[in-house]
Write a protein that holds these residues in place. Structure first.
Motif, mmCIF file in Angstrom:
data_model
loop_
_atom_site.group_PDB
_atom_site.id
_atom_site.type_symbol
_atom_site.label_atom_id
_atom_site.label_comp_id
_atom_site.label_asym_id
_atom_site.label_seq_id
_atom_site.Cartn_x
_atom_site.Cartn_y
_atom_site.Cartn_z
ATOM 1 N N SER A 152 0.939 -1.256 0.017
ATOM 2 C CA SER A 152 0.079 0.181 -0.031
ATOM 3 C C SER A 152 0.722 1.391 0.068
ATOM 4 O O SER A 152 2.032 1.274 0.191
ATOM 5 N N LEU A 153 0.307 2.570 -0.175
ATOM 6 C CA LEU A 153 0.787 3.690 -0.223
ATOM 7 C C LEU A 153 0.213 4.624 0.696
ATOM 8 O O LEU A 153 -0.987 4.691 1.126
ATOM 9 N N LEU A 268 -4.167 11.584 6.590
ATOM 10 C CA LEU A 268 -3.117 10.848 5.679
ATOM 11 C C LEU A 268 -3.413 9.428 6.036
ATOM 12 O O LEU A 268 -3.214 9.070 7.447
ATOM 13 N N ARG A 269 -3.682 8.796 5.338
ATOM 14 C CA ARG A 269 -3.867 7.211 5.471
ATOM 15 C C ARG A 269 -3.398 6.390 4.536
ATOM 16 O O ARG A 269 -3.037 6.797 3.420
ATOM 17 N N SER A 270 -3.290 5.138 4.811
ATOM 18 C CA SER A 270 -2.871 4.037 3.855
ATOM 19 C C SER A 270 -3.968 4.082 2.620
ATOM 20 O O SER A 270 -5.002 4.533 2.978
ATOM 21 N N PRO A 380 4.268 4.362 -8.874
ATOM 22 C CA PRO A 380 5.906 4.760 -9.072
ATOM 23 C C PRO A 380 6.431 5.680 -8.219
ATOM 24 O O PRO A 380 7.748 5.887 -8.202
ATOM 25 N N TYR A 381 5.691 6.562 -7.516
ATOM 26 C CA TYR A 381 6.408 7.313 -6.530
ATOM 27 C C TYR A 381 6.567 6.896 -5.221
ATOM 28 O O TYR A 381 6.775 7.850 -4.302
ATOM 29 N N GLY A 382 6.200 5.628 -4.851
ATOM 30 C CA GLY A 382 6.336 5.106 -3.617
ATOM 31 C C GLY A 382 8.014 4.651 -3.335
ATOM 32 O O GLY A 382 8.714 4.112 -3.936
ATOM 33 N N LEU A 383 8.262 5.092 -2.176
ATOM 34 C CA LEU A 383 9.603 4.690 -1.701
ATOM 35 C C LEU A 383 9.583 4.075 -0.336
ATOM 36 O O LEU A 383 8.676 4.102 0.467
#
Length: 436
Positions: A152-153, A268-270, A380-383
């Protein structure tokens, strides 16, 4: 009693059932899978497992729900000592690194690259690269020690109607815009601008969004005392001190409650919260009671889009070649395009493969509402967060630092310095445990 017998007995005790009632199907090798999914997610997992068991002539998966991720990890630690590990389990990256120190984790490189039973190159390239990278561990030579499961993000959820009432028609792209929108919401509405949960992953995400790092020197040092970490704490301090954020009680879902009742503009949540939020917000006619959506969280001025990628991973534990092969066969089944698409729609977790978007399941889901595609497009923006042993304990230190700042018990600079000191001491302690 054999190792497998001990493991079956332990799982049965944890589940409160009689091990004698769990009879293997004739001719099949039964594999234990310890997990921590709840409610609709557990139903979805049981459905996937039932399909695998029906389709596979050689193996049968038996699920054991051990509660939370934390409880599951504690049980895995105990099982290491008792030599009673299951065949498969779920763990975060930092947990996997600690389990690897006990030499009980099966590296999956020989399985994924096997010429007959592995994944062909085109299938491997179909898996989102960030998902595979997050399951390779620099601390252990870059080996593939786990496989993406509940990915998840971190997402920004926003109430579009409250934003419009405050004079804004788009969610904030930067933290400066976020602060301004919160100020306008406070001034022009009677709503809570931001319902804040003291989640370590959201703090990590803010650091990354400001251009910072979480760890350096191959994970041997934290970067939690960096200027970006101080700025992240200062942002949270400002939000609370200026009355722009309501800090929810620890361990509660009050941020989700404030949002789903239309009382808060931002949380802000998953990305997994989307599945629950949909049920929370709809009226008896299955229509949204207000207009809401998701976005990639804000970033620092001039920074590219970034957010935290998190979630549990499947781990295969050492047993016999036959059992390990069966565990790998389940992983392959789980990540087929149709299965990962179905898992995503039913749970809110992200699909593992790009081609899942081409399935009828996801195409129908995306067509239902534009927000349903937002998390997929944000992948694609997840780290990832650090995968080193000790980071799970460091999360507790982050939590304590956040509490000190929002309660005005420490300045952001002092809290960051103390956090970095404690984090580096924990990383050093874990390195000493690893040293023979």
């Amino acid at each position: 009693m054999t190792r497998r017998g001990v493991a079956l007995l332990l799982a049965a005790m944890l589940l409160g059932c009689d091990p004698g009632t769990q009879q293997p199907a004739p001719g099949k090798t039964v594999l234990e899978f310890w997990h921590s999914q709840k409610r609709q997610n557990e139903d979805a997992l049981e459905h996937v497992v039932a399909r695998f068991n029906k389709a596979n002539p050689d193996y049968e998966i038996k699920l054991a729900n051990l509660g939370s991720y934390t409880t599951l990890f504690q049980k895995l630690r105990a099982a290491v000592q008792a030599d009673s590990l299951p065949d498969l389990g779920i763990a975060y990256e930092s947990m996997v690194a600690e389990l690897m120190q006990a030499d009980c984790v099966v590296p999956l490189d020989p399985y994924i690259d096997h010429p007959e039973h592995g994944l062909p190159p085109e299938d491997q390239s179909d898996i989102f690269p960030s998902f595979l990278r997050s399951n390779r561990y620099p601390e252990f030579g870059g080996k593939l020690l786990s496989f993406p499961f509940t990915k998840s993000l971190l997402m920004l959820y926003y109430n579009a109607e409250i934003l419009r009432a405050a004079g804004h028609h788009e969610p904030p792209a930067t933290w400066a815009q976020f602060l301004q929108q919160c100020r306008d919401i406070k001034a022009k509405t009677d709503k809570i601008p931001f319902a804040y949960s003291r989640d370590p992953s959201s703090f990590d995400s803010i650091i990354l969004s400001l251009g910072g790092q979480l760890a350096t020197h191959g994970g041997t040092r934290s970067a939690l005392g960096s200027p970006q970490a101080v700025r992240a704490l200062q942002l949270l301090h400002t939000l609370v001190a200026d009355g722009l954020a309501t800090v929810i009680p620890l361990g509660s879902d009050d941020d989700r409650l404030h949002f789903s009742t239309g009382n808060a503009a931002f949380i802000l949540r998953s990305s997994t919260t989307r599945a629950y939020m949909r049920k929370d917000i709809v009226d008896p006619q299955s229509r949204d009671r207000f207009e809401w959506a998701m976005a990639c969280p804000p970033v620092g001025d001039g920074q590219p889009k970034r957010t935290v990628l998190y979630g549990g991973n499947i781990v295969v534990f050492k047993s016999t070649p036959e059992r390990q092969r069966g565990a790998w066969e389940f992983i392959k089944f789980f990540i087929t395009p149709e299965t990962t698409a179905e898992w995503s729609v039913r749970t809110g977790y992200l699909p593992v493969r790009r081609s899942a978007a081409d399935t009828k399941t996801l195409q129908h889901f995306f067509a239902q509402h534009p927000r349903n595609r937002t998390a997929f497009d944000t992948i694609p923006y997840g780290l990832r967060e650090p995968s080193v042993a000790g980071w799970q304990e460091i999360r507790h230190y982050i939590h304590q630092a956040l509490t000190r700042v929002v309660k005005a018990q420490a300045t952001p600079a002092a809290a960051a310095a103390e956090l970095a000191r404690r984090a580096d001491a924990e990383l050093a302690r874990m390195r000493q445990l690893k040293t023979p």
